[in-house]
Scaffold this motif. Structure first.
Motif, PDB file in Angstrom:
ATOM      1  N   ARG A  33       5.590  35.484  38.163  1.00 34.09           N
ATOM      2  CA  ARG A  33       5.289  36.463  37.113  1.00 34.09           C
ATOM      3  C   ARG A  33       6.496  36.819  36.248  1.00 34.09           C
ATOM      4  O   ARG A  33       6.336  37.117  35.069  1.00 34.09           O
ATOM      5  CB  ARG A  33       4.692  37.718  37.737  1.00 34.09           C
ATOM      6  N   LEU A  34       7.680  36.797  36.803  1.00 42.41           N
ATOM      7  CA  LEU A  34       8.866  37.144  36.017  1.00 42.41           C
ATOM      8  C   LEU A  34       9.085  36.183  34.846  1.00 42.41           C
ATOM      9  O   LEU A  34       9.837  36.496  33.920  1.00 42.41           O
ATOM     10  CB  LEU A  34      10.100  37.170  36.914  1.00 42.41           C
ATOM     11  N   LEU A  35       8.435  35.024  34.873  1.00 43.95           N
ATOM     12  CA  LEU A  35       8.596  34.044  33.791  1.00 43.95           C
ATOM     13  C   LEU A  35       7.646  34.276  32.609  1.00 43.95           C
ATOM     14  O   LEU A  35       7.817  33.647  31.569  1.00 43.95           O
ATOM     15  CB  LEU A  35       8.381  32.623  34.326  1.00 43.95           C
ATOM     16  N   PHE A  36       6.669  35.152  32.747  1.00 48.91           N
ATOM     17  CA  PHE A  36       5.708  35.313  31.645  1.00 48.91           C
ATOM     18  C   PHE A  36       6.371  35.655  30.312  1.00 48.91           C
ATOM     19  O   PHE A  36       6.021  35.057  29.288  1.00 48.91           O
ATOM     20  CB  PHE A  36       4.613  36.320  31.998  1.00 48.91           C
ATOM     21  N   PRO A  37       7.343  36.566  30.249  1.00 45.52           N
ATOM     22  CA  PRO A  37       7.990  36.800  28.952  1.00 45.52           C
ATOM     23  C   PRO A  37       8.672  35.541  28.403  1.00 45.52           C
ATOM     24  O   PRO A  37       8.625  35.271  27.202  1.00 45.52           O
ATOM     25  CB  PRO A  37       9.011  37.905  29.252  1.00 45.52           C
ATOM     26  N   ARG A  38       9.281  34.746  29.273  1.00 41.29           N
ATOM     27  CA  ARG A  38       9.927  33.499  28.846  1.00 41.29           C
ATOM     28  C   ARG A  38       8.893  32.491  28.358  1.00 41.29           C
ATOM     29  O   ARG A  38       9.128  31.769  27.393  1.00 41.29           O
ATOM     30  CB  ARG A  38      10.747  32.896  29.991  1.00 41.29           C
ATOM     31  N   LEU A  39       7.754  32.416  29.048  1.00 45.71           N
ATOM     32  CA  LEU A  39       6.692  31.501  28.611  1.00 45.71           C
ATOM     33  C   LEU A  39       6.186  31.891  27.230  1.00 45.71           C
ATOM     34  O   LEU A  39       5.945  31.027  26.383  1.00 45.71           O
ATOM     35  CB  LEU A  39       5.532  31.508  29.614  1.00 45.71           C
ATOM     36  N   ARG A  40       6.002  33.169  27.015  1.00 45.34           N
ATOM     37  CA  ARG A  40       5.542  33.632  25.689  1.00 45.34           C
ATOM     38  C   ARG A  40       6.523  33.176  24.601  1.00 45.34           C
ATOM     39  O   ARG A  40       6.117  32.685  23.558  1.00 45.34           O
ATOM     40  CB  ARG A  40       5.401  35.155  25.676  1.00 45.34           C
ATOM     41  N   ASP A  41       7.816  33.329  24.885  1.00 38.36           N
ATOM     42  CA  ASP A  41       8.837  32.940  23.911  1.00 38.36           C
ATOM     43  C   ASP A  41       8.950  31.426  23.763  1.00 38.36           C
ATOM     44  O   ASP A  41       9.329  30.932  22.694  1.00 38.36           O
ATOM     45  CB  ASP A  41      10.203  33.486  24.320  1.00 38.36           C
ATOM     46  N   ALA A  42       8.633  30.677  24.813  1.00 33.88           N
ATOM     47  CA  ALA A  42       8.790  29.221  24.784  1.00 33.88           C
ATOM     48  C   ALA A  42       7.725  28.528  23.948  1.00 33.88           C
ATOM     49  O   ALA A  42       7.913  27.389  23.527  1.00 33.88           O
ATOM     50  CB  ALA A  42       8.782  28.649  26.203  1.00 33.88           C
ATOM     51  N   VAL A  43       6.610  29.196  23.706  1.00 29.44           N
ATOM     52  CA  VAL A  43       5.567  28.619  22.853  1.00 29.44           C
ATOM     53  C   VAL A  43       5.915  28.966  21.401  1.00 29.44           C
ATOM     54  O   VAL A  43       6.036  30.135  21.042  1.00 29.44           O
ATOM     55  CB  VAL A  43       4.167  29.159  23.215  1.00 29.44           C
ATOM     56  N   ALA A  44       6.098  27.937  20.581  1.00 35.97           N
ATOM     57  CA  ALA A  44       6.426  28.147  19.171  1.00 35.97           C
ATOM     58  C   ALA A  44       5.261  28.830  18.464  1.00 35.97           C
ATOM     59  O   ALA A  44       4.097  28.681  18.873  1.00 35.97           O
ATOM     60  CB  ALA A  44       6.724  26.800  18.505  1.00 35.97           C
ATOM     61  N   PRO A  45       5.530  29.573  17.396  1.00 40.37           N
ATOM     62  CA  PRO A  45       4.432  30.142  16.616  1.00 40.37           C
ATOM     63  C   PRO A  45       3.436  29.045  16.218  1.00 40.37           C
ATOM     64  O   PRO A  45       3.831  27.979  15.759  1.00 40.37           O
ATOM     65  CB  PRO A  45       5.138  30.742  15.391  1.00 40.37           C
ATOM     66  N   GLY A  46       2.169  29.310  16.445  1.00 37.25           N
ATOM     67  CA  GLY A  46       1.124  28.320  16.184  1.00 37.25           C
ATOM     68  C   GLY A  46       0.930  27.336  17.328  1.00 37.25           C
ATOM     69  O   GLY A  46       0.031  26.499  17.289  1.00 37.25           O
ATOM     70  N   ASP A  86      -2.567  39.455  22.760  1.00 35.80           N
ATOM     71  CA  ASP A  86      -2.270  39.460  21.329  1.00 35.80           C
ATOM     72  C   ASP A  86      -2.250  38.037  20.750  1.00 35.80           C
ATOM     73  O   ASP A  86      -1.890  37.842  19.599  1.00 35.80           O
ATOM     74  CB  ASP A  86      -0.948  40.172  21.056  1.00 35.80           C
ATOM     75  N   TRP A  87      -2.646  37.048  21.533  1.00 39.37           N
ATOM     76  CA  TRP A  87      -2.754  35.664  21.089  1.00 39.37           C
ATOM     77  C   TRP A  87      -4.212  35.337  20.823  1.00 39.37           C
ATOM     78  O   TRP A  87      -5.109  36.069  21.248  1.00 39.37           O
ATOM     79  CB  TRP A  87      -2.198  34.714  22.147  1.00 39.37           C
TER      80      TRP A  87
END
Length: 176
Positions: free
Chosen positions: A99-112, A148-149
């Motif tokens: 679970r601690l990786l969820f913020p990193r996963l969100r950031d790792a996906v480029a916009p779109g 929010d996605w």
């Protein structure tokens, strides 16, 4: 995630195969906690460039030298995020939860870009491993993390293959 040993499937997840068509052709894809590389192989066959990351990448030895593959051996749970600010046209995660990786996963996906995620959920303890609640998603946990996605598809279901399990899965697009 290590909650005892369970057999690793060798064929790509039907969920990943069903949603891979949403990834922009030729995109860079992160296969996080790639295991033996079943999704890295599938994605390479689809023409994507793949960054495969796991604590042990020896399951990818036969792919070393493939022009579309980059590998990174990293302890995702006990070390710093190994990818810096890199972003990808898609991130694929299966059978893994930290679970601690969820913020990193969100950031790792480029916009779109696209997130394709599938792992075990509460209720799986009835079928065996993993059974530790730390490694089982709570009801709607993925939709909460990515509310929010643009959620293309979401399920919290019991499956029969590759073995009986309760899984939660999402395909979501990060806003551009």
């Amino acid at each position: 995630m290590s909650d005892g040993q369970f057999s690793r499937p060798t064929t790509p997840s039907p969920w990943v195969m069903a949603h891979a068509g949403r990834i922009t052709p030729g995109a860079d894809v992160l296969d996080l906690a790639c295991g033996a590389g079943r999704h890295a192989r599938f994605l390479l066959e689809q023409g994507f460039r793949v960054m495969a990351v796991d604590i042990n990448i020896s399951g990818l030895d036969d792919l070393i030298g493939h022009p579309g593959l980059a590998t990174l051996e990293a302890d995702l749970e006990n070390g710093p995020w190994p990818l810096g600010n890199a972003s990808f046209g898609a991130v694929v995660v299966t059978n893994y939860l930290w679970r601690l990786l969820f913020p990193r996963l969100r950031d790792a996906v480029a916009p779109g870009g696209v997130l394709i995620y599938e792992t075990f959920a509460e209720g799986n303890e009835a079928f065996g491993k993993p059974s530790n609640p730390d490694f089982l998603l709570k009801e709607n946990e993925l939709t909460d993390w990515f509310s929010d996605w643009n959620v293309i598809a979401y399920e919290h279901v019991t499956v029969d293959r590759p073995k009986p399990a309760v899984v939660q899965r999402i395909c979501a697009v990060r806003p551009a």
